[in-house]
Design a protein around this motif. Structure first.
Motif, PDB file in Angstrom:
ATOM      1  N   TYR A 231      38.353  13.123   8.501  1.00  0.00           N
ATOM      2  CA  TYR A 231      39.223  11.947   8.816  1.00  0.00           C
ATOM      3  C   TYR A 231      38.261  10.630   8.714  1.00  0.00           C
ATOM      4  N   GLY A 232      37.203  10.972   9.486  1.00  0.00           N
ATOM      5  CA  GLY A 232      36.004   9.734   9.565  1.00  0.00           C
ATOM      6  C   GLY A 232      35.478   9.204   7.985  1.00  0.00           C
ATOM      7  N   ILE A 233      35.229  10.138   7.152  1.00  0.00           N
ATOM      8  CA  ILE A 233      34.994   9.953   5.829  1.00  0.00           C
ATOM      9  C   ILE A 233      36.113   9.155   5.262  1.00  0.00           C
ATOM     10  N   ILE A 234      37.418   9.442   5.375  1.00  0.00           N
ATOM     11  CA  ILE A 234      38.595   8.650   4.885  1.00  0.00           C
ATOM     12  C   ILE A 234      38.543   7.186   5.152  1.00  0.00           C
ATOM     13  N   GLY A 235      38.198   7.273   6.581  1.00  0.00           N
ATOM     14  CA  GLY A 235      37.966   5.973   7.159  1.00  0.00           C
ATOM     15  C   GLY A 235      36.798   4.812   6.647  1.00  0.00           C
ATOM     16  N   VAL A 236      35.703   5.766   6.461  1.00  0.00           N
ATOM     17  CA  VAL A 236      34.668   4.920   5.825  1.00  0.00           C
ATOM     18  C   VAL A 236      34.869   4.418   4.314  1.00  0.00           C
ATOM     19  N   GLN A 237      35.725   5.423   3.783  1.00  0.00           N
ATOM     20  CA  GLN A 237      35.903   5.302   2.216  1.00  0.00           C
ATOM     21  C   GLN A 237      36.575   3.985   2.183  1.00  0.00           C
ATOM     22  N   MET A 238      37.577   3.452   3.343  1.00  0.00           N
ATOM     23  CA  MET A 238      38.245   2.201   2.957  1.00  0.00           C
ATOM     24  C   MET A 238      37.412   1.049   2.891  1.00  0.00           C
ATOM     25  N   MET A 239      35.966   1.105   3.055  1.00  0.00           N
ATOM     26  CA  MET A 239      35.135   0.231   2.796  1.00  0.00           C
ATOM     27  C   MET A 239      34.610  -0.052   1.375  1.00  0.00           C
ATOM     28  N   HIS A 240      35.379   0.790   0.475  1.00  0.00           N
ATOM     29  CA  HIS A 240      35.197   0.879  -1.001  1.00  0.00           C
ATOM     30  C   HIS A 240      35.159  -0.649  -1.445  1.00  0.00           C
TER      31      HIS A 240
END
Length: 396
Positions: A293-302
């Motif tokens: 879930y942390g990775i999904i949040g970080v992917q929002m920076m794409h």
């Protein structure tokens, strides 16, 4: 009004085709690595299979583009490429050994990668004829990527990753059906002027630019190759992986639209520094997080990393390169941004991920991004280039 009414069915079929074609890229970029892992391949082997794509694209894109020019058709070439993809997907589905899959996927990539530049070409030609925005056609590719990312995730969660290639065939067949309804166009892309390569490479400004782009691309391609593997290692299900792909794809849409309208109000170098910094922070957080879930949040920076960089880099490149050598310059940019970086990140990144672990893998990606950030910042602070302004139409 009459012209607009004629354009509607043609544009509708083209948008549907673009939407579906980019669904195949979700599978190849995100779910094929998981399929390889399910077959028992190591991360080094998966990295090598990923690297084959950029290597093949170096000459496959040029070859099929020249073929399109030679026979003055884009539609027929797209149909041929999609049929080739379907045949090779069938061959891949019957293979399980690494050596056979390596040969088969190489041929698959030969048909796969050229589809996207040719799709953009036919979209640009159609948009120009009907005085429409190319972005409003191309954005359906991003929407298709996002939609298929989440749908495929749930489908594979239900039926199992062993059906990955079957799902790929279904989507490719759908794209093939749509391709019969789009109107053919004569390729109008300028030929690459190989005699102009030396003229371009003599410009220190461009050498610096390509160097920074290459460093930034290494980190991004490392993430592209092993994002789904990272999620899988952290216990993510196929549907959760789909949400991670959706998070990145949807954030780039508003950024593309905003910069296409208001991008000229901002200077390129500060935007490139900002985008590189966001990549640096993004990969640092990717290495630190221990939750899918942390990775999904970080992917929002794409969106604020890739979206800002890509639009701004293309804008700056078109201003640095004379019109006569623009096709050559764009070809060199593609080699730096996609082909060469993908080849190196796949082979080097695979070994790094396998032997040093996910955290160190992303720290190295962060270091490449930080190096690019320093390169752009040093140029802005100490050696500001004088770039002649030209009228650039970002909508075509």
């Amino acid at each position: 009004m009459k012209k607009s009414s004629f354009a509607r069915p043609e544009l509708t079929w083209l948008r549907a085709f673009t939407f579906t074609v980019f669904g195949t890229s979700v599978l190849v970029a995100s779910y094929f690595p998981l399929y390889y892992a399910q077959l028992g391949f190591t991360n080094s082997q998966i990295g090598l299979l990923y690297a084959l794509g950029p290597m093949i694209s170096l000459f496959a894109n040029l070859l099929w583009s020249l073929t399109s020019d030679r026979y003055r058709t884009i539609k027929k070439i797209l149909i041929l490429l999609l049929i080739g993809q379907i045949i090779m997907t069938v061959v891949l589905s019957m293979s399980s050994t690494f050596s056979v899959i390596m040969i088969s996927i190489t041929i698959f990539y030969f048909f796969f990668y050229p589809v996207f530049p040719l799709t953009d070409t036919i979209a640009i030609s159609t948009a120009k004829q009907y005085d429409k925005s190319f972005i409003m056609i191309r954005i359906f590719g991003s929407l298709g990527y996002a939609t298929f990312a989440i749908v495929i995730g749930y489908v594979l969660t239900s039926i199992g990753s062993e059906w990955t290639l079957a799902v790929s065939m279904v989507i490719t067949v759908a794209a093939l059906i749509f391709s019969f309804f789009i109107k053919d166009r004569v390729s109008t892309v300028a030929k690459v002027d190989f005699s102009g390569i030396w003229s371009i490479l003599k410009q220190k400004e461009l050498l610096w630019f390509f160097g920074c782009v290459f460093c930034l691309a290494l980190g991004l391609r490392m993430n592209d190759a092993f994002l789904t593997i990272s999620l899988h290692d952290l216990g993510a299900t196929q549907d959760l992986i789909g949400w991670a792909m959706l998070a990145s794809a949807m954030t780039e849409v508003p950024i593309f639209l905003f910069l296409s309208i208001y991008g000229e109000k901002f200077k390129e170098l500060p935007l490139l520094v900002f985008a590189s910094l966001m990549f640096t922070v993004r990969f640092l957080l990717m290495g630190m997080t221990t939750s899918p879930y942390g990775i999904i949040g970080v992917q929002m920076m794409h969106g604020i990393s890739f979206g800002v960089f890509y639009v701004t880099a293309i804008r700056m490149l078109t201003r640095l390169i004379p019109d006569d050598y623009r096709a050559t310059g764009l070809a060199l940019f593609t080699i730096m941004w996609s082909s060469a970086s993908g080849l190196l990140s796949g082979t080097f990144g695979g070994m790094l991920f396998e032997y040093s672990g996910r955290t160190n893998f992303y720290l190295v990606a962060m270091a490449f991004s930080a190096l690019a950030c320093l390169g752009f910042a040093s140029r802005y602070l100490y050696r500001k280039p004088t770039i002649q302004r030209q009228d650039i139409d970002l909508h075509s």
